[in-house]
Enzyme design. Sequence first.
Site, PDB file in Angstrom:
ATOM      1  N   ARG A 137       6.224  -5.672  45.130  1.00  0.00           N
ATOM      2  CA  ARG A 137       7.260  -4.742  45.566  1.00  0.00           C
ATOM      3  C   ARG A 137       7.323  -4.638  47.092  1.00  0.00           C
ATOM      4  O   ARG A 137       8.362  -4.432  47.676  1.00  0.00           O
ATOM      5  CB  ARG A 137       6.986  -3.358  44.959  1.00  0.00           C
ATOM      6  CG  ARG A 137       7.999  -2.322  45.358  1.00  0.00           C
ATOM      7  CD  ARG A 137       7.850  -1.035  44.586  1.00  0.00           C
ATOM      8  NE  ARG A 137       6.463  -0.656  44.368  1.00  0.00           N
ATOM      9  CZ  ARG A 137       6.083   0.340  43.571  1.00  0.00           C
ATOM     10  NH1 ARG A 137       6.978   1.003  42.903  1.00  0.00           N
ATOM     11  NH2 ARG A 137       4.822   0.651  43.427  1.00  0.00           N
ATOM     12  N   TYR A 138       6.168  -4.745  47.737  1.00  0.00           N
ATOM     13  CA  TYR A 138       6.106  -4.661  49.203  1.00  0.00           C
ATOM     14  C   TYR A 138       5.937  -6.074  49.764  1.00  0.00           C
ATOM     15  O   TYR A 138       5.417  -6.957  49.087  1.00  0.00           O
ATOM     16  CB  TYR A 138       4.925  -3.781  49.630  1.00  0.00           C
ATOM     17  CG  TYR A 138       4.971  -2.376  49.086  1.00  0.00           C
ATOM     18  CD1 TYR A 138       5.805  -1.414  49.654  1.00  0.00           C
ATOM     19  CD2 TYR A 138       4.182  -2.004  48.001  1.00  0.00           C
ATOM     20  CE1 TYR A 138       5.849  -0.127  49.151  1.00  0.00           C
ATOM     21  CE2 TYR A 138       4.221  -0.707  47.496  1.00  0.00           C
ATOM     22  CZ  TYR A 138       5.053   0.227  48.075  1.00  0.00           C
ATOM     23  OH  TYR A 138       5.092   1.494  47.579  1.00  0.00           O
ATOM     24  N   ARG A 141       1.926  -7.622  50.090  1.00  0.00           N
ATOM     25  CA  ARG A 141       0.837  -7.293  49.169  1.00  0.00           C
ATOM     26  C   ARG A 141       1.337  -7.235  47.730  1.00  0.00           C
ATOM     27  O   ARG A 141       2.521  -7.021  47.486  1.00  0.00           O
ATOM     28  CB  ARG A 141       0.181  -5.960  49.545  1.00  0.00           C
ATOM     29  CG  ARG A 141       1.145  -4.805  49.703  1.00  0.00           C
ATOM     30  CD  ARG A 141       0.577  -3.794  50.697  1.00  0.00           C
ATOM     31  NE  ARG A 141       1.393  -2.599  50.816  1.00  0.00           N
ATOM     32  CZ  ARG A 141       2.437  -2.493  51.646  1.00  0.00           C
ATOM     33  NH1 ARG A 141       2.803  -3.530  52.369  1.00  0.00           N
ATOM     34  NH2 ARG A 141       3.113  -1.373  51.721  1.00  0.00           N
ATOM     35  N   CYS A 150      -8.818   1.390  29.794  1.00  0.00           N
ATOM     36  CA  CYS A 150      -9.482   2.308  30.725  1.00  0.00           C
ATOM     37  C   CYS A 150     -10.649   2.960  29.992  1.00  0.00           C
ATOM     38  O   CYS A 150     -10.685   2.966  28.760  1.00  0.00           O
ATOM     39  CB  CYS A 150      -8.526   3.401  31.187  1.00  0.00           C
ATOM     40  SG  CYS A 150      -7.089   2.760  32.049  1.00  0.00           S
ATOM     41  N   CYS A 154      -5.636   9.079  30.967  1.00  0.00           N
ATOM     42  CA  CYS A 154      -5.070  10.257  31.632  1.00  0.00           C
ATOM     43  C   CYS A 154      -3.706  10.529  31.003  1.00  0.00           C
ATOM     44  O   CYS A 154      -2.884   9.610  30.924  1.00  0.00           O
ATOM     45  CB  CYS A 154      -4.914   9.996  33.120  1.00  0.00           C
ATOM     46  SG  CYS A 154      -6.368   9.247  33.865  1.00  0.00           S
ATOM     47  N   CYS A 157      -0.490   9.277  32.793  1.00  0.00           N
ATOM     48  CA  CYS A 157      -0.605   7.937  33.387  1.00  0.00           C
ATOM     49  C   CYS A 157       0.763   7.300  33.602  1.00  0.00           C
ATOM     50  O   CYS A 157       1.569   7.205  32.677  1.00  0.00           O
ATOM     51  CB  CYS A 157      -1.454   7.034  32.508  1.00  0.00           C
ATOM     52  SG  CYS A 157      -1.535   5.353  33.157  1.00  0.00           S
ATOM     53  N   ARG A 159       1.362   4.299  33.942  1.00  0.00           N
ATOM     54  CA  ARG A 159       1.466   3.038  33.174  1.00  0.00           C
ATOM     55  C   ARG A 159       1.191   3.258  31.696  1.00  0.00           C
ATOM     56  O   ARG A 159       0.670   2.379  31.007  1.00  0.00           O
ATOM     57  CB  ARG A 159       0.494   1.998  33.723  1.00  0.00           C
ATOM     58  CG  ARG A 159       0.914   1.520  35.043  1.00  0.00           C
ATOM     59  CD  ARG A 159       0.248   0.267  35.563  1.00  0.00           C
ATOM     60  NE  ARG A 159       0.529   0.263  36.976  1.00  0.00           N
ATOM     61  CZ  ARG A 159      -0.395   0.484  37.914  1.00  0.00           C
ATOM     62  NH1 ARG A 159      -1.652   0.645  37.594  1.00  0.00           N
ATOM     63  NH2 ARG A 159      -0.043   0.517  39.178  1.00  0.00           N
ATOM     64  N   ASP A 318       4.536  11.145  38.918  1.00  0.00           N
ATOM     65  CA  ASP A 318       5.721  10.339  38.602  1.00  0.00           C
ATOM     66  C   ASP A 318       6.478  10.941  37.425  1.00  0.00           C
ATOM     67  O   ASP A 318       5.905  11.671  36.602  1.00  0.00           O
ATOM     68  CB  ASP A 318       5.294   8.906  38.249  1.00  0.00           C
ATOM     69  CG  ASP A 318       4.737   8.175  39.464  1.00  0.00           C
ATOM     70  OD1 ASP A 318       5.239   8.425  40.577  1.00  0.00           O
ATOM     71  OD2 ASP A 318       3.801   7.379  39.297  1.00  0.00           O
ATOM     72  N   ASP A 355       6.398   8.437  44.838  1.00  0.00           N
ATOM     73  CA  ASP A 355       6.741   7.057  44.517  1.00  0.00           C
ATOM     74  C   ASP A 355       8.194   7.102  44.068  1.00  0.00           C
ATOM     75  O   ASP A 355       8.503   7.658  43.010  1.00  0.00           O
ATOM     76  CB  ASP A 355       5.808   6.518  43.417  1.00  0.00           C
ATOM     77  CG  ASP A 355       5.363   5.101  43.718  1.00  0.00           C
ATOM     78  OD1 ASP A 355       6.198   4.325  44.210  1.00  0.00           O
ATOM     79  OD2 ASP A 355       4.181   4.784  43.464  1.00  0.00           O
ATOM     80  N   LYS A 362       6.403   3.935  47.821  1.00  0.00           N
ATOM     81  CA  LYS A 362       5.867   5.239  48.224  1.00  0.00           C
ATOM     82  C   LYS A 362       6.597   5.765  49.453  1.00  0.00           C
ATOM     83  O   LYS A 362       6.731   5.052  50.443  1.00  0.00           O
ATOM     84  CB  LYS A 362       4.383   5.126  48.554  1.00  0.00           C
ATOM     85  CG  LYS A 362       3.524   4.817  47.365  1.00  0.00           C
ATOM     86  CD  LYS A 362       2.070   4.697  47.785  1.00  0.00           C
ATOM     87  CE  LYS A 362       1.273   3.975  46.725  1.00  0.00           C
ATOM     88  NZ  LYS A 362       1.636   2.533  46.643  1.00  0.00           N
TER      89      LYS A 362
HETATM   90  S1  SF4 Z   1      -4.183   6.822  35.529  1.00  0.00           S
HETATM   91 FE1  SF4 Z   1      -3.730   5.367  33.864  1.00  0.00          FE
HETATM   92  S2  SF4 Z   1      -4.567   3.426  34.574  1.00  0.00           S
HETATM   93 FE2  SF4 Z   1      -5.512   5.037  35.810  1.00  0.00          FE
HETATM   94  S3  SF4 Z   1      -7.414   5.568  34.716  1.00  0.00           S
HETATM   95 FE3  SF4 Z   1      -5.847   6.986  34.037  1.00  0.00          FE
HETATM   96  S4  SF4 Z   1      -5.036   6.030  32.155  1.00  0.00           S
HETATM   97 FE4  SF4 Z   1      -6.120   4.433  33.281  1.00  0.00          FE
END
Ligand code: SF4
Length: 423
Positions: A137-138, A141, A150, A154, A157, A159, A318, A355, A362
């Site tokens: 995207r940038y 990088r 994971c 979370c 998350c 993603r 997000d 973001d 960002k």
């Molecule tokens: S934010 Fe998403 S990618 Fe990062 S540790 Fe938590 S669940 Fe995993």
Amino acid sequence: MQSEISPVADEESADLLEFNSLKQFRPAGRGFWSHVPDEQWNDWRWQLKNRITSLEQLERLMPTLTPEEHAGTILSNTKLAMAITPYFFNLIDPADENCPIRRQVIPRIEETHTASWEMSDPCGEDSHSPVPGLVHRYPDRVLFLVTDRCAAYCRYCTRSRLVSNATGYDFHPEFDRQIEYIRNHPEIRDVLLSGGDPLLFSDDKLENLLKQLRAIPHVEFLRIGTRIPIFLPQRITPELCAMLKKYHPLFISIHSNHPRELTTEVRDALARLAEAGIPLGNQSVLLKHVNDDLTVMRALVQKLLMCRVKPYYLYQCDLITGSSHLRAGVRKGLELMDGLRGHTTGYAVPQYVIDAPGGGGKVPVNPEYVLSRNRDRTVIRNFEGKVFEYIEGAVAAPAYKASENFPVYKASEDFSVPNLAPG
Ligand code: SF4
């Protein structure tokens, strides 16, 4: 005799007590696992194998589960999965429905509530992926997604469309194609390994990837984004650190949201990484009833510095589908930044960013410190709300014409600090 302490003074001393308590490093304790031998408890593979992943386990360990959590946990089989390491579970206060640790990892039924402005890929990563699992995207990088797994998940998350593979996204990164793309693009000087969590790989598998990236002459700088030091500090073994230090310059960004996550175990794990010469930064997400409070945020950033971690970013949460119950407002984020800048060490102050939804990258957002600006003078206010002028009239040749290149803020008669209080 009647007490002369005012309610305001009472509140201030309660805040101070809470602040001092949050700043303490404490062990996570053993909780339900007191019978487990040290050797197993401290083994990261044992922690992974014994994660809490089902409603039955959760109900047994936490009889105080609310109806919202109960319903959310049932549904987590069909979306972002639930997984909590025994170590991290011990940080939850079962007596507190609003425990900031609990809110981050225990699913709630509100995750099924979606608004029209929420998205499954709020940062537009898929549309910036030239090959699967690589986000470019940038200009200089790339983000290299190496896994969908994971140590714990979370609930906010960004993603969640792909991590835990519960939504049928079918994420299969092809390392050969990703590395080939990086090799063929000499403008890429910085590679960020993320996912999912790269530190879930075995040392050998991770080293194999790092070695291939290091062999590309134009890759100057490697980074790993990980929440493993917080969810699973046992994984930060001396062997892992010895391997990582061979691939410098290598930076690590951890992800911690609340000072209670910074236990003695985490502090020791971070010290091992720092001793391996790895610069450490932290990325927090601003979350409602987790860290949308100045006392909590101040304790977090100061404690991070004590662990040799620079608070790097504070992210506005997000617009991920089903996260509205966890999102605090931008106004609150600005208020927190205003309460940190100047009031504590500059190193402790993260950059607050949004973001940009849809893939704009960002964007830094800051409280307003410049009250007005033209070619001759800039009027600023400091952290105490005092107003100052920076005069540029003596500069012979101004580098720009303010009216053409910069917005000129019209200062009002009263240069008071903008009112950031909710309302
Ligand atoms: S934010 Fe998403 S990618 Fe990062 S540790 Fe938590 S669940 Fe995993």
